[in-house]
Design a protein around this motif. Structure first.
Motif, PDB file in Angstrom:
ATOM      1  N   LEU A   1       0.665  -0.815   0.197  1.00  0.00           N
ATOM      2  CA  LEU A   1      -0.189   0.199  -0.081  1.00  0.00           C
ATOM      3  C   LEU A   1       0.988   1.350   0.189  1.00  0.00           C
ATOM      4  O   LEU A   1       0.512   1.990  -0.339  1.00  0.00           O
ATOM      5  CB  LEU A   1      -0.939  -0.109   1.419  1.00  0.00           C
ATOM      6  CG  LEU A   1      -2.322  -1.128   0.774  1.00  0.00           C
ATOM      7  CD1 LEU A   1      -3.120  -0.987   2.898  1.00  0.00           C
ATOM      8  CD2 LEU A   1      -2.173  -1.123  -0.152  1.00  0.00           C
TER       9      LEU A   1
ATOM     10  N   HIS B   1       0.692   4.321  -2.783  1.00  0.00           N
ATOM     11  CA  HIS B   1       0.641   5.110  -2.992  1.00  0.00           C
ATOM     12  C   HIS B   1       1.915   6.456  -3.897  1.00  0.00           C
ATOM     13  O   HIS B   1       1.698   7.321  -3.774  1.00  0.00           O
ATOM     14  CB  HIS B   1       0.628   5.235  -1.739  1.00  0.00           C
ATOM     15  CG  HIS B   1       0.306   6.869  -1.281  1.00  0.00           C
ATOM     16  ND1 HIS B   1      -0.475   7.876  -1.224  1.00  0.00           N
ATOM     17  CD2 HIS B   1       1.551   8.101  -0.302  1.00  0.00           C
ATOM     18  CE1 HIS B   1      -0.268   9.130  -0.929  1.00  0.00           C
ATOM     19  NE2 HIS B   1       0.550   9.232  -0.535  1.00  0.00           N
TER      20      HIS B   1
ATOM     21  N   ARG C   1       0.956   6.137  -7.549  1.00  0.00           N
ATOM     22  CA  ARG C   1      -0.030   6.819  -7.920  1.00  0.00           C
ATOM     23  C   ARG C   1      -1.018   5.739  -8.306  1.00  0.00           C
ATOM     24  O   ARG C   1      -1.778   6.374  -9.541  1.00  0.00           O
ATOM     25  CB  ARG C   1      -0.043   7.746  -7.930  1.00  0.00           C
ATOM     26  CG  ARG C   1       0.821   9.466  -7.184  1.00  0.00           C
ATOM     27  CD  ARG C   1       1.049  10.215  -8.195  1.00  0.00           C
ATOM     28  NE  ARG C   1       1.630  11.054  -7.743  1.00  0.00           N
ATOM     29  CZ  ARG C   1       1.347  12.453  -6.820  1.00  0.00           C
ATOM     30  NH1 ARG C   1       0.455  12.804  -7.065  1.00  0.00           N
ATOM     31  NH2 ARG C   1       1.865  13.210  -6.331  1.00  0.00           N
TER      32      ARG C   1
ATOM     33  N   HIS D   1      -8.114   0.897  -1.821  1.00  0.00           N
ATOM     34  CA  HIS D   1      -8.236   3.103  -0.950  1.00  0.00           C
ATOM     35  C   HIS D   1      -8.135   2.816   0.547  1.00  0.00           C
ATOM     36  O   HIS D   1      -7.281   3.634   1.105  1.00  0.00           O
ATOM     37  CB  HIS D   1      -9.343   3.288  -1.873  1.00  0.00           C
ATOM     38  CG  HIS D   1      -9.051   5.147  -1.669  1.00  0.00           C
ATOM     39  ND1 HIS D   1      -8.160   5.833  -2.104  1.00  0.00           N
ATOM     40  CD2 HIS D   1      -9.953   5.659  -0.904  1.00  0.00           C
ATOM     41  CE1 HIS D   1      -8.600   6.769  -1.919  1.00  0.00           C
ATOM     42  NE2 HIS D   1      -9.269   6.840  -1.370  1.00  0.00           N
ATOM     43  N   ARG D   2      -9.325   2.690   1.350  1.00  0.00           N
ATOM     44  CA  ARG D   2      -9.557   2.937   2.347  1.00  0.00           C
ATOM     45  C   ARG D   2      -8.463   2.304   3.311  1.00  0.00           C
ATOM     46  O   ARG D   2      -7.816   2.904   4.631  1.00  0.00           O
ATOM     47  CB  ARG D   2     -10.656   2.394   3.111  1.00  0.00           C
ATOM     48  CG  ARG D   2     -12.143   2.518   2.941  1.00  0.00           C
ATOM     49  CD  ARG D   2     -13.619   2.349   3.086  1.00  0.00           C
ATOM     50  NE  ARG D   2     -14.223   2.606   2.544  1.00  0.00           N
ATOM     51  CZ  ARG D   2     -15.962   2.116   3.076  1.00  0.00           C
ATOM     52  NH1 ARG D   2     -15.347   1.096   4.137  1.00  0.00           N
ATOM     53  NH2 ARG D   2     -16.682   2.343   2.068  1.00  0.00           N
ATOM     54  N   ASP D   3      -7.668   1.219   3.266  1.00  0.00           N
ATOM     55  CA  ASP D   3      -6.166   0.578   3.751  1.00  0.00           C
ATOM     56  C   ASP D   3      -5.654   1.830   3.482  1.00  0.00           C
ATOM     57  O   ASP D   3      -4.019   1.847   4.936  1.00  0.00           O
ATOM     58  CB  ASP D   3      -6.296  -0.658   3.648  1.00  0.00           C
ATOM     59  CG  ASP D   3      -7.298  -0.961   3.875  1.00  0.00           C
ATOM     60  OD1 ASP D   3      -8.046  -1.721   4.421  1.00  0.00           O
ATOM     61  OD2 ASP D   3      -7.648  -2.904   2.932  1.00  0.00           O
ATOM     62  N   ARG D   4      -5.167   2.170   1.893  1.00  0.00           N
ATOM     63  CA  ARG D   4      -4.423   3.285   2.266  1.00  0.00           C
ATOM     64  C   ARG D   4      -4.490   4.118   3.114  1.00  0.00           C
ATOM     65  O   ARG D   4      -3.368   4.272   3.279  1.00  0.00           O
ATOM     66  CB  ARG D   4      -4.099   2.915   0.845  1.00  0.00           C
ATOM     67  CG  ARG D   4      -3.380   4.018   0.310  1.00  0.00           C
ATOM     68  CD  ARG D   4      -3.216   4.433  -1.760  1.00  0.00           C
ATOM     69  NE  ARG D   4      -3.974   5.016  -1.596  1.00  0.00           N
ATOM     70  CZ  ARG D   4      -4.402   5.497  -2.793  1.00  0.00           C
ATOM     71  NH1 ARG D   4      -3.211   5.230  -3.839  1.00  0.00           N
ATOM     72  NH2 ARG D   4      -5.227   5.891  -2.880  1.00  0.00           N
ATOM     73  N   LEU D   5      -5.493   5.182   2.931  1.00  0.00           N
ATOM     74  CA  LEU D   5      -5.518   6.179   3.506  1.00  0.00           C
ATOM     75  C   LEU D   5      -5.174   5.650   5.607  1.00  0.00           C
ATOM     76  O   LEU D   5      -4.795   6.749   5.809  1.00  0.00           O
ATOM     77  CB  LEU D   5      -7.344   6.437   3.666  1.00  0.00           C
ATOM     78  CG  LEU D   5      -7.244   7.030   1.918  1.00  0.00           C
ATOM     79  CD1 LEU D   5      -9.061   7.305   1.982  1.00  0.00           C
ATOM     80  CD2 LEU D   5      -6.285   8.480   1.508  1.00  0.00           C
TER      81      LEU D   5
ATOM     82  N   TRP E   1     -12.643   1.493  -4.722  1.00  0.00           N
ATOM     83  CA  TRP E   1     -12.068   2.368  -3.512  1.00  0.00           C
ATOM     84  C   TRP E   1     -12.650   1.649  -2.323  1.00  0.00           C
ATOM     85  O   TRP E   1     -12.786   2.552  -1.009  1.00  0.00           O
ATOM     86  CB  TRP E   1     -13.975   3.796  -4.176  1.00  0.00           C
ATOM     87  CG  TRP E   1     -14.636   4.597  -3.345  1.00  0.00           C
ATOM     88  CD1 TRP E   1     -14.975   4.429  -2.441  1.00  0.00           C
ATOM     89  CD2 TRP E   1     -12.813   5.583  -3.162  1.00  0.00           C
ATOM     90  NE1 TRP E   1     -15.055   5.788  -1.804  1.00  0.00           N
ATOM     91  CE2 TRP E   1     -14.030   6.406  -1.862  1.00  0.00           C
ATOM     92  CE3 TRP E   1     -12.170   6.212  -3.633  1.00  0.00           C
ATOM     93  CZ2 TRP E   1     -13.138   7.940  -1.661  1.00  0.00           C
ATOM     94  CZ3 TRP E   1     -11.267   7.383  -3.187  1.00  0.00           C
ATOM     95  CH2 TRP E   1     -12.572   8.300  -2.394  1.00  0.00           C
ATOM     96  N   ASP E   2     -14.018   1.247  -2.110  1.00  0.00           N
ATOM     97  CA  ASP E   2     -14.314   0.301  -0.950  1.00  0.00           C
ATOM     98  C   ASP E   2     -13.297  -0.802  -0.574  1.00  0.00           C
ATOM     99  O   ASP E   2     -13.647  -1.133   1.045  1.00  0.00           O
ATOM    100  CB  ASP E   2     -15.641  -0.070  -1.351  1.00  0.00           C
ATOM    101  CG  ASP E   2     -15.216  -1.901  -2.815  1.00  0.00           C
ATOM    102  OD1 ASP E   2     -14.293  -1.265  -2.661  1.00  0.00           O
ATOM    103  OD2 ASP E   2     -16.199  -2.607  -2.413  1.00  0.00           O
TER     104      ASP E   2
ATOM    105  N   ASN F   1      -3.940   3.536  -9.175  1.00  0.00           N
ATOM    106  CA  ASN F   1      -5.819   3.492  -8.427  1.00  0.00           C
ATOM    107  C   ASN F   1      -5.629   2.470  -8.078  1.00  0.00           C
ATOM    108  O   ASN F   1      -5.533   1.131  -8.243  1.00  0.00           O
ATOM    109  CB  ASN F   1      -6.228   3.635  -9.888  1.00  0.00           C
ATOM    110  CG  ASN F   1      -6.664   5.264 -10.360  1.00  0.00           C
ATOM    111  OD1 ASN F   1      -6.026   6.069 -10.158  1.00  0.00           O
ATOM    112  ND2 ASN F   1      -6.215   5.270 -11.108  1.00  0.00           N
ATOM    113  N   LEU F   2      -7.205   2.379  -6.656  1.00  0.00           N
ATOM    114  CA  LEU F   2      -6.960   1.137  -5.855  1.00  0.00           C
ATOM    115  C   LEU F   2      -8.997   1.372  -5.936  1.00  0.00           C
ATOM    116  O   LEU F   2      -8.864   1.891  -6.030  1.00  0.00           O
ATOM    117  CB  LEU F   2      -6.443   1.444  -4.978  1.00  0.00           C
ATOM    118  CG  LEU F   2      -4.792   0.907  -4.090  1.00  0.00           C
ATOM    119  CD1 LEU F   2      -4.731   1.417  -3.116  1.00  0.00           C
ATOM    120  CD2 LEU F   2      -4.637  -0.428  -4.789  1.00  0.00           C
TER     121      LEU F   2
END
Length: 145
Positions: A95, A99, A102, A111-115, A107-108, A104-105
């Motif tokens: 992750l 990041h 860049r 992406h949350r895990d990366r954030l 979203w559900d 794309n992951l």
């Protein structure tokens, strides 16, 4: 109960086990490359479900992460040292690389895990720098090589 929980953490809500990992790996490797620093950062116990109940593990993570590894240039996934070889560490490392590149992951899911991983990193990096500073003080005083 408060005392027992507070023993798990160093300042700024960083796990004491994470700081031990930082000292161990940073003392072993005096010249840390960027890739190695990311490995040590991803080995933080803040990303392990057993230490942190906020972490979400899904059955689809393995297949999605394998697809991401193929998209990353020069990603070395084989690491034999604990905790850098654990699944949570590999996921966090992927992750972080995703990041930085860049990619794309979904979203559900990832992406949350990366954030979450990226939001936790500033505190962890500050703690890692503190560890390096302390090790440098010890080295200049002649206590370690």
């Amino acid at each position: 109960m408060w005392w027992r929980k507070s023993l798990k953490f160093i300042n700024d809500q960083v796990f004491a086990d994470t700081v031990r990992v930082y000292y161990s790996y940073l003392q072993k490797t005096p010249n840390v490359s960027f890739k190695r620093a990311l490995m040590v950062l991803a080995g933080s116990f803040e990303f392990d479900r057993r230490h942190n109940p906020e972490i979400v593990e899904r059955p689809t993570d393995i297949t999605e992460l394998q697809l991401l590894i193929r998209q990353l240039p020069n990603f070395c996934e084989r690491e034999r040292e604990y905790p850098l070889s654990c699944e949570y560490s590999l996921k966090a490392r992927i992750l972080l690389h995703v990041h930085l590149f860049r990619v794309n992951l979904p979203w559900d899911t990832l992406h949350r895990d990366r954030l979450y991983v990226v939001q936790r990193c500033p505190l962890l990096i500050v703690e890692m720098v503190k560890c390096v500073c302390y090790l440098m003080k010890l080295a200049h005083a002649g206590y370690i090589e």
